[in-house]
Motif scaffolding. Structure first.
Motif, PDB file in Angstrom:
ATOM      1  N   ASN A  32      50.167 -23.762  78.721  1.00  0.00           N
ATOM      2  CA  ASN A  32      50.423 -22.349  78.456  1.00  0.00           C
ATOM      3  C   ASN A  32      49.092 -21.617  78.368  1.00  0.00           C
ATOM      4  O   ASN A  32      48.376 -21.758  77.396  1.00  0.00           O
ATOM      5  CB  ASN A  32      51.184 -22.206  77.130  1.00  0.00           C
ATOM      6  CG  ASN A  32      51.557 -20.770  76.848  1.00  0.00           C
ATOM      7  OD1 ASN A  32      51.081 -19.848  77.511  1.00  0.00           O
ATOM      8  ND2 ASN A  32      52.414 -20.582  75.880  1.00  0.00           N
ATOM      9  N   ASP A  43      54.431 -13.516  82.052  1.00  0.00           N
ATOM     10  CA  ASP A  43      54.665 -14.874  81.555  1.00  0.00           C
ATOM     11  C   ASP A  43      55.113 -15.798  82.683  1.00  0.00           C
ATOM     12  O   ASP A  43      54.660 -16.946  82.767  1.00  0.00           O
ATOM     13  CB  ASP A  43      55.716 -14.855  80.449  1.00  0.00           C
ATOM     14  CG  ASP A  43      56.024 -16.255  79.941  1.00  0.00           C
ATOM     15  OD1 ASP A  43      55.212 -16.792  79.155  1.00  0.00           O
ATOM     16  OD2 ASP A  43      57.051 -16.828  80.352  1.00  0.00           O
ATOM     17  N   ARG A  79      62.479 -20.094  80.498  1.00  0.00           N
ATOM     18  CA  ARG A  79      61.630 -19.313  79.601  1.00  0.00           C
ATOM     19  C   ARG A  79      62.538 -18.453  78.727  1.00  0.00           C
ATOM     20  O   ARG A  79      63.275 -17.604  79.235  1.00  0.00           O
ATOM     21  CB  ARG A  79      60.670 -18.438  80.391  1.00  0.00           C
ATOM     22  CG  ARG A  79      59.842 -19.187  81.424  1.00  0.00           C
ATOM     23  CD  ARG A  79      58.901 -20.168  80.793  1.00  0.00           C
ATOM     24  NE  ARG A  79      57.782 -19.499  80.117  1.00  0.00           N
ATOM     25  CZ  ARG A  79      56.896 -20.148  79.371  1.00  0.00           C
ATOM     26  NH1 ARG A  79      57.024 -21.454  79.151  1.00  0.00           N
ATOM     27  NH2 ARG A  79      55.895 -19.488  78.816  1.00  0.00           N
ATOM     28  N   VAL A  90      59.492 -18.138  73.649  1.00  0.00           N
ATOM     29  CA  VAL A  90      58.157 -17.817  74.132  1.00  0.00           C
ATOM     30  C   VAL A  90      57.571 -16.681  73.313  1.00  0.00           C
ATOM     31  O   VAL A  90      56.401 -16.696  72.941  1.00  0.00           O
ATOM     32  CB  VAL A  90      58.202 -17.418  75.623  1.00  0.00           C
ATOM     33  CG1 VAL A  90      56.826 -16.965  76.106  1.00  0.00           C
ATOM     34  CG2 VAL A  90      58.713 -18.579  76.466  1.00  0.00           C
TER      35      VAL A  90
END
Length: 209
Positions: A141, A131, A89, A112
């Protein structure tokens, strides 16, 4: 939207998370690393690409925080991260009030979200923690609160030009409306999509196309 219970964001929940920060600014690296270490992350930093690569050789991180100027504008560090390890991420750190084209470039490169300076470290750790919980709870997502279907035709028009990296003034010229009206449409779109900033709005739009 996935509900995150307060205990899910505790430091103990992050004890196995690995986080790397890439930035030429030593003080920033130290501050960010310290903030995440206090939240239980195994956090460290690199100031050069070779140093970052060595960290990846040691262990794959869950999260990478990358300075925009050195990691996106000058070198495609996000592509390097993708090559080194799948599924990391990536969040980008940039200066305040980044231009739309810079935001779009970062998102298209795989970021992200973006954190703007001056950095709100408590908010950063909170956003990253949420997240990570969401990315583990769904194959898709789920971070977006709304979808493009919630936007008006005019808001879609404005968003389309924003995703091309155009400024409010440029969008206004294209649509024959004022820059202030463009800004109003952008603000409305962010609210409907549950986005806190332009970066999140662009990311949601790209995922929902």
């Amino acid at each position: 939207m996935v509900d995150i219970e307060p205990e899910d964001l505790s430091a103990s929940a992050n004890r196995n998370r690995v986080l790397y920060t890439f930035s030429p600014d030593l003080r920033e690296c130290e501050n960010v690393t310290s903030a995440f270490a206090q939240q239980g992350y195994r956090a460290t930093f690199a100031q050069t690409i070779p140093a970052l690569s060595r960290l990846f050789d040691i262990r794959r991180p869950d999260v990478a925080l990358v300075d925009y100027e050195s990691g996106v504008a000058e070198d495609d560090v996000l592509a390097l991260i993708r090559d080194l390890s799948f599924g990391v991420r990536v969040f980008v750190i940039g200066n305040a009030n980044m231009a739309s084209d810079m935001v779009v470039r970062a998102i298209r490169a795989g970021a992200v979200a973006l954190f703007e300076r001056p950095l709100a470290l408590t908010e950063m750790t909170h956003v990253v923690a949420i997240d990570l919980r969401r990315s583990c709870s769904s194959e898709k997502n789920p971070a977006r609160c709304g979808s493009l279907s919630a936007l008006s035709v005019r808001e879609i028009d404005v968003l389309r030009y924003v995703m091309e990296g155009q400024s409010n003034k440029e969008v206004g010229l294209q649509l024959h409306i004022s820059a202030r009206t463009v800004e109003a449409h952008r603000a409305s779109s962010m609210k409907k999509l549950g986005a806190r900033n332009t970066a999140e709005m662009v990311h949601i739009a790209m995922m929902d196309r």
